[in-house]
Write an enzyme that holds these catalytic residues in place. Structure first.
Site, PDB file in Angstrom:
ATOM      1  N   TYR A 137      -7.494  11.972  10.830  1.00  0.00           N
ATOM      2  CA  TYR A 137      -8.487  11.002  10.321  1.00  0.00           C
ATOM      3  C   TYR A 137      -9.624  10.961  11.059  1.00  0.00           C
ATOM      4  O   TYR A 137     -10.097   9.975  11.342  1.00  0.00           O
ATOM      5  CB  TYR A 137      -8.011   9.837   9.760  1.00  0.00           C
ATOM      6  N   SER A 138     -10.182  12.293  11.563  1.00  0.00           N
ATOM      7  CA  SER A 138     -11.497  12.325  12.379  1.00  0.00           C
ATOM      8  C   SER A 138     -11.848  13.791  12.603  1.00  0.00           C
ATOM      9  O   SER A 138     -11.317  14.421  11.896  1.00  0.00           O
ATOM     10  CB  SER A 138     -10.961  11.983  14.029  1.00  0.00           C
ATOM     11  N   THR A 182      -2.388   1.099  18.504  1.00  0.00           N
ATOM     12  CA  THR A 182      -3.120   1.002  17.137  1.00  0.00           C
ATOM     13  C   THR A 182      -3.018  -0.354  17.042  1.00  0.00           C
ATOM     14  O   THR A 182      -2.078  -0.965  17.242  1.00  0.00           O
ATOM     15  CB  THR A 182      -2.494   2.155  16.189  1.00  0.00           C
ATOM     16  N   SER A 184      -2.976  -0.652  13.428  1.00  0.00           N
ATOM     17  CA  SER A 184      -2.681  -0.606  11.929  1.00  0.00           C
ATOM     18  C   SER A 184      -1.419  -0.409  11.997  1.00  0.00           C
ATOM     19  O   SER A 184      -0.588   0.575  12.400  1.00  0.00           O
ATOM     20  CB  SER A 184      -3.464   0.958  11.663  1.00  0.00           C
ATOM     21  N   GLU A 186       0.185   0.540   9.150  1.00  0.00           N
ATOM     22  CA  GLU A 186       0.710   1.762   8.400  1.00  0.00           C
ATOM     23  C   GLU A 186       0.663   2.766   9.211  1.00  0.00           C
ATOM     24  O   GLU A 186       1.376   3.720   9.194  1.00  0.00           O
ATOM     25  CB  GLU A 186      -0.327   2.035   7.390  1.00  0.00           C
ATOM     26  N   GLN A 187      -0.303   2.950  10.327  1.00  0.00           N
ATOM     27  CA  GLN A 187      -0.590   4.242  11.109  1.00  0.00           C
ATOM     28  C   GLN A 187       0.884   3.963  12.021  1.00  0.00           C
ATOM     29  O   GLN A 187       1.325   5.166  12.196  1.00  0.00           O
ATOM     30  CB  GLN A 187      -1.845   4.045  11.932  1.00  0.00           C
ATOM     31  N   CYS A 344     -21.477   9.930   4.117  1.00  0.00           N
ATOM     32  CA  CYS A 344     -21.257  10.195   5.500  1.00  0.00           C
ATOM     33  C   CYS A 344     -21.243  11.653   5.568  1.00  0.00           C
ATOM     34  O   CYS A 344     -22.074  12.064   6.553  1.00  0.00           O
ATOM     35  CB  CYS A 344     -19.809   9.828   5.696  1.00  0.00           C
TER      36      CYS A 344
END
Length: 391
Positions: A137-138, A182, A184, A186-187, A344
C-alpha cells in the site's frame, strides 16, 4: 451568489469550473482555461462549497450533490488543482492555514494509534481488491521508462522492493532477521499470517508497537509510507530514534510522499476522511529535522509520476469491484474512496506531490562512492558508450 463568485474568481490565475443546475441555471467559478463542467443535483451544494472549498468540495461529492457532466472526475480534479495552484493568497491566510494544520499533527502514541485505526484497519477485502498480490500500500516503482502498457502493478511493486533492498546495501541478501512494527491490528494479523504461510515465522517478527517504543540495534532500517503520519512536531524525535536504533555501520532508507512546494498545510478533506494527523513534508523540513541528529544524507532521489501511475491502477481495480463495495459499505463510502484515489492521482500528475527517497547513514564510508551498485555498472557503461558514439 453571482457577486461572490465574481469576486472569488478574480483570485484564480487559471482554471474554470462551471456548475449547471437541472433547471438550467449556470454559475461559473474562475475565468480562464482549462474548464470543467459539473452537474448540480443539489444547488445548495454550491453555497456549501464556497464557504469552505477545500473541505466541502469533496464532501458534497460524497453526498451525491454533484457529478462531472462528462463523467470524468479526474478532469474536474485537474482543473480544481490548477485553480488552487494559481490562487493568490495573502501571507496571513497562509499562516493561519499552516498553523491550523500544525495543531492537528501533535500525534502522541494514543492519538497515533487512533489515526492508524481510522484508515488501515478498514475491511481487508477492500485492500485485497485493489492492491497488488503482495498487498503493498505504497508507491510502486515503474522502471520501464514511462511505457505504461509494459509494466504491471505487481512487477512495479517488486521493482520498488528490489530498489530499496539495493539502497540498504545489505551484504547478506538472505538469512536476515527482520523486525516489523505497526500500529494497525489488521496489518499485524495479515503480516503474521503471511510470514507463517511462507515458513518465515522464526526469521521475521512483527510487533504491535509505536516506533518510539522500539529498542535494539539494527543493521538496516526502512520506513515506507509511514513518515507521512508522523507529524511535524515529532520529526526530530523520529530521526533521533533512527539514529539510536541504527548500527554505526548501518543504513536507513526513508520512503515518503513529499512536496515540491515550500512547507505548508494539508488538505482538510484528506485529514478528516482519509489520514487524520497526517502531513506531507517538504525536503527542507526533512533535512532540518535529520541533520541535528548526527545522521548523514548519503543520497536523495525524487520519484516523479510513479505514484500517479500506482493510484490510477488502484482506482481501475477498485472501480471493477465497485458494485460489491456499494452493497457492503454504501454508496457514500465508495464515492469517498474514488474521490480519495483520484484526487491523490491528480495531485501527483498536476500538483506538487512526489515521492522522496532519503538514504541515510552514520558512517561516511559506509556506502559505495557512486550509484553504480544501484543500477548496475553495465548499464552505466552502455550509456557512456552511447554518448561517446554520438559525440
Amino acid at each position: 451568489m453571482e457577486t461572490l463568485l465574481n469576486r472569488v474568481s478574480r483570485r484564480f490565475g487559471q482554471g474554470c469550473l462551471e456548475f449547471q443546475a437541472a433547471d438550467g441555471r449556470v454559475w461559473t467559478l474562475g475565468q480562464h482555461e482549462p474548464r470543467a463542467v459539473l452537474r448540480l443535483h443539489d444547488p445548495a451544494a454550491l453555497s456549501k462549497i464556497m464557504l469552505n472549498p477545500e473541505l466541502r468540495f469533496g464532501e458534497t461529492y460524497m453526498d451525491g450533490a454533484w457529478e462531472p457532466a462528462d463523467g470524468d472526475l479526474l478532469r474536474v480534479l485537474e482543473v480544481g488543482l490548477r485553480m488552487v495552484g494559481s490562487m493568490k493568497s495573502s501571507a496571513l491566510e497562509k499562516l493561519i492555514h499552516n498553523a491550523a494544520a500544525w495543531l492537528g499533527e501533535f500525534n502522541n502514541p494514543l492519538r497515533s494509534r487512533s489515526n492508524v485505526h481510522h484508515h488501515y484497519d478498514l475491511d481487508y477485502a477492500l485492500y485485497s481488491t485493489f492492491l497488488d498480490q503482495e498487498m503493498f500500500y505504497s508507491c510502486a516503482y515503474f522502471n520501464d521508462e514511462g511505457r505504461e502498457e509494459d509494466m504491471s502493478l505487481e512487477a512495479a511493486q517488486q521493482a520498488k522492493c528490489a530498489h530499496i533492498a539495493a539502497k540498504l546495501d545489505l551484504k547478506q541478501r538472505f538469512d536476515a532477521r527482520v523486525t516489523g512494527v505497526t500500529l494497525s491490528e489488521e496489518q499485524l494479523k495479515v503480516a503474521q499470517r503471511r510470514a507463517q504461510e511462507r515458513g518465515l515465522s522464526k526469521q521475521v517478527e512483527f510487533r504491535l508497537e509505536d516506533y518510539r517504543d522500539t529498542r535494539g540495534e539494527f543493521d538496516a532500517i526502512v520506513s515506507v509510507g509511514m513518515f507521512e503520519h508522523v507529524g511535524r512536531p515529532q520529526y526530530r524525535n523520529f530521526f533521533r530514534q533512527v539514529h539510536d536504533l541504527l548500527a554505526p555501520d548501518g543504513t536507513a532508507l526513508l520512503h515518503t510522499i513529499g512536496r515540491t512546494s515550500p512547507p505548508g498545510g494539508c488538505s482538510p478533506w484528506i485529514r478528516k476522511y482519509i489520514f487524520p494527523g497526517g502531513y506531507i513534508p517538504a525536503a527542507s523540513e526533512i533535512m532540518a529535522a535529520m541533520e541535528p541528529q548526527g545522521l548523514i544524507l548519503a543520497d536523495f532521489e525524487v520519484w516523479r509520476l510513479h505514484y500517479a501511475r500506482t493510484l490510477a491502477e488502484w482506482n481501475r481495480r477498485f472501480q471493477a469491484n465497485r458494485r460489491h463495495f456499494v452493497e457492503k459499505l454504501g454508496e457514500r463510502f465508495c464515492r469517498m474512496w474514488e474521490f480519495y484515489l483520484l484526487s491523490c492521482e491528480a495531485s501527483f500528475r498536476w500538483g506538487d506531490l512526489v515521492v522522496f527517497h532519503a538514504q541515510i547513514e552514520r558512517n561516511l564510508n559506509r556506502l559505495p562512492l557512486t550509484r553504480d551498485y544501484l543500477y548496475g555498472g553495465d548499464r552505466r557503461r552502455k550509456t557512456v558508450t552511447s554518448i561517446r558514439k554520438h559525440a
